[in-house]
Scaffold this active site. Structure first.
Site, short mmCIF file in Angstrom:
data_model
loop_
_atom_site.label_atom_id
_atom_site.label_comp_id
_atom_site.label_asym_id
_atom_site.label_seq_id
_atom_site.Cartn_x
_atom_site.Cartn_y
_atom_site.Cartn_z
N HIS A 111 0.85 -1.20 0.00
CA HIS A 111 0.00 0.00 0.00
C HIS A 111 0.89 1.25 0.00
O HIS A 111 0.65 2.20 -0.76
CB HIS A 111 -0.90 -0.05 1.24
CG HIS A 111 -1.77 1.16 1.44
ND1 HIS A 111 -3.05 1.22 0.98
CD2 HIS A 111 -1.52 2.33 2.06
CE1 HIS A 111 -3.56 2.41 1.31
NE2 HIS A 111 -2.65 3.11 1.97
N GLU A 112 1.94 1.24 0.80
CA GLU A 112 2.83 2.41 0.89
C GLU A 112 3.63 2.60 -0.41
O GLU A 112 3.80 3.72 -0.87
CB GLU A 112 3.77 2.27 2.09
CG GLU A 112 3.06 2.24 3.45
CD GLU A 112 2.14 3.43 3.67
OE1 GLU A 112 2.43 4.52 3.14
OE2 GLU A 112 1.12 3.27 4.34
N HIS A 150 1.53 4.27 -2.92
CA HIS A 150 1.46 5.73 -2.73
C HIS A 150 2.65 6.42 -3.40
O HIS A 150 2.51 7.48 -3.99
CB HIS A 150 1.48 6.10 -1.24
CG HIS A 150 0.14 6.07 -0.56
ND1 HIS A 150 -0.97 6.70 -1.06
CD2 HIS A 150 -0.26 5.49 0.61
CE1 HIS A 150 -2.00 6.51 -0.22
NE2 HIS A 150 -1.59 5.77 0.79
N GLU A 170 -6.30 6.72 -1.38
CA GLU A 170 -6.36 5.47 -0.62
C GLU A 170 -6.85 4.31 -1.49
O GLU A 170 -6.30 3.22 -1.42
CB GLU A 170 -7.25 5.63 0.61
CG GLU A 170 -6.62 6.50 1.68
CD GLU A 170 -5.15 6.21 1.87
OE1 GLU A 170 -4.78 5.03 2.05
OE2 GLU A 170 -4.35 7.16 1.80
ZN ZN Z 1 -2.64 5.15 2.50
#
Ligand code: ZN
Length: 274
Positions: free
Chosen positions: A130-131, A134, A193
């Protein structure tokens, strides 16, 4: 310079700073200089206290390296210009809140408190992928660019109302500020997100971690309760919404799953996390 020419130049600058986000295909604004952001992030990251558990550090770094490789090589959603794993700084930060974050320039912090929710390598991969997503999507730059635009808009509005009584100017600025934060910054954060969740799911699968762990992780996270830490927080979709959306993406993620080779398995640090 005429006002029209200035507007045309500004528009050209904005278009030049536009970029398409992998996966969602959304166009985004990257006005801020990435290397300046990275330099600022480097200072902040250096000052954070590190966990003294070498096994935890090694384990998080090993999972991150696989996920970064997957994000670099993914033919559909990857970014081949992403630095190789050796150029990233990945660290377990001594902090009891279950949180994680990515900073521009390839830095990822994983709080020691996150191990309460992420109890397996698959779950650690959920957080790290997830990071990394980003970072691939340059969400940090976009967030800064949005604040910048909102601030520029407020200045322009103030100028245009110069002749109006100051009470009305204040009122207009307050309305503008609320609109900018709600209309511009908040919904984009939700986009960020969702994009990070989707790309993260595909990256972790490609890296050989079970994507179904993402659904279980978010369900577990919603039960963890307590104070919600900054990154995994209130402007985000609720943890249950998130789990449901990831569930819908699972079949595609499963197709992208690539099991580890024997040498990969042999080089993986294992053992309990303290
Ligand atoms: Zn996030």
């Amino acid at each position: 310079m005429t006002r029209r020419l200035a507007a045309a130049l500004l528009l050209a600058a904005l278009l030049a700073a536009c970029r398409t986000v992998p996966g969602s295909g959304r166009s985004q604004l990257n006005l801020a200089d990435e290397s300046a952001l990275a330099a600022e992030a480097a200072d902040a990251f250096r000052s954070m206290p590190r966990s003294k558990d070498p096994l935890a550090q090694a384990r998080v770094r090993a999972v991150a390296a696989r996920v970064i490789d997957a994000a670099r090589s993914d033919p559909d959603f990857g970014d081949p210009t992403l630095p190789p794993p050796s150029a990233w700084e990945v660290a377990v930060i001594a902090d009891d809140t279950p949180n994680a974050f990515a900073l521009p320039g390839g830095r990822i912090g994983f709080h020691s408190g996150m191990f309460r929710v992420a109890t397996s390598d698959d779950a650690i991969a959920v957080v790290l992928a997830h990071e990394v997503a980003h970072v691939v999507c340059r969400h940090g730059n976009e967030r800064v660019s949005q604040r910048l635009l909102a601030a520029l808009g407020a200045v322009a509005l103030d100028q245009s109302m110069r002749d109006k009584p100051s009470g009305r100017r204040q009122e207009a600025l307050a309305v503008y500020g609320a609109a900018a934060s709600l209309g511009l910054i908040l919904p984009y954060s939700r986009h960020h997100e969702s994009e990070a969740d989707q790309l993260g799911l595909f990256y972790m699968a490609r890296a050989g971690y079970r994507p179904s762990a993402a659904v279980a992780f978010w369900r577990g996270f919603s039960q963890e309760g307590g104070i919600k830490p900054p990154e995994f927080l209130s402007t985000h979709p609720s943890d249950t919404t998130r789990a449901a959306r990831l569930q819908a993406l699972l079949p595609e993620a499963e197709r992208r799953f690539r099991p580890w080779t024997e040498p990969q398995r042999a080089s993986t640090p294992t053992g309990p996390i303290r």
